[in-house]
Scaffold this motif. Structure first.
Motif, PDB file in Angstrom:
ATOM      1  N   LEU A 162      28.228 -32.563 -33.181  1.00  0.00           N
ATOM      2  CA  LEU A 162      27.912 -33.982 -33.021  1.00  0.00           C
ATOM      3  C   LEU A 162      26.403 -34.147 -33.194  1.00  0.00           C
ATOM      4  N   SER A 163      26.022 -35.135 -33.948  1.00  0.00           N
ATOM      5  CA  SER A 163      24.592 -35.372 -34.142  1.00  0.00           C
ATOM      6  C   SER A 163      23.995 -35.941 -32.861  1.00  0.00           C
TER       7      SER A 163
ATOM      8  N   TYR B  68      22.361 -38.552 -32.630  1.00  0.00           N
ATOM      9  CA  TYR B  68      22.619 -39.993 -32.658  1.00  0.00           C
ATOM     10  C   TYR B  68      24.027 -40.299 -32.148  1.00  0.00           C
ATOM     11  N   GLU B  69      25.012 -39.474 -32.491  1.00  0.00           N
ATOM     12  CA  GLU B  69      26.372 -39.690 -31.992  1.00  0.00           C
ATOM     13  C   GLU B  69      26.424 -39.521 -30.472  1.00  0.00           C
TER      14      GLU B  69
ATOM     15  N   ILE C 156      25.002 -42.648 -28.958  1.00  0.00           N
ATOM     16  CA  ILE C 156      25.961 -43.756 -28.992  1.00  0.00           C
ATOM     17  C   ILE C 156      27.004 -43.604 -27.886  1.00  0.00           C
TER      18      ILE C 156
END
Length: 121
Positions: free
Chosen positions: A72-73, A75-76, A79
């Motif tokens: 998972l990045s 950024y993910e 979020i």
């Protein structure tokens, strides 16, 4: 380790931004908290974030189709934490919402309207 701790190890800047979202959301959490219930408020959304992280970790260990947390990045992960923080922003205000308004729409609207203040683009 919490989701935000893990995010901080991967991207300090996004960790700072997510903490800003949680900080700005504090007033809303406090306003929605009911003394006779755990239904709303900061403690509730922290448990939501913790449960999301726990389920993601468990699923990634048991499934070949769910992404491992390391894939998972940052950024993910950001979020996911924001989603937990904001998911109930409109819930306590339901009686004031227009007919047909979907729970969760207020959360997305809050993030969109306050993107610059939250350090988001």
């Amino acid at each position: 380790m919490t989701l935000r701790d893990y995010l901080g190890r991967r991207d300090r800047a996004l960790r700072a931004r997510v903490e800003n979202v949680w900080s700005v959301g504090e007033e809303i959490h406090n306003r929605q908290n009911r003394p006779d219930s755990n239904e709303n408020g900061r403690r509730h959304v922290e448990r939501v974030e913790s449960n999301m992280w726990r389920l993601l970790n468990a699923a990634s260990l048991q499934s070949k189709t769910v992404p491992n947390r390391s894939r998972l990045s940052p950024y993910e992960l950001f979020i996911i934490s924001c989603a937990a923080c904001c998911h109930d922003f409109d819930k306590a205000l339901k009686s004031a919402l227009p007919a047909g308004f979907l729970h969760g729409s207020g959360s997305a609207d809050f993030l969109t309207r306050n993107a610059a203040k939250l350090g988001l683009s």
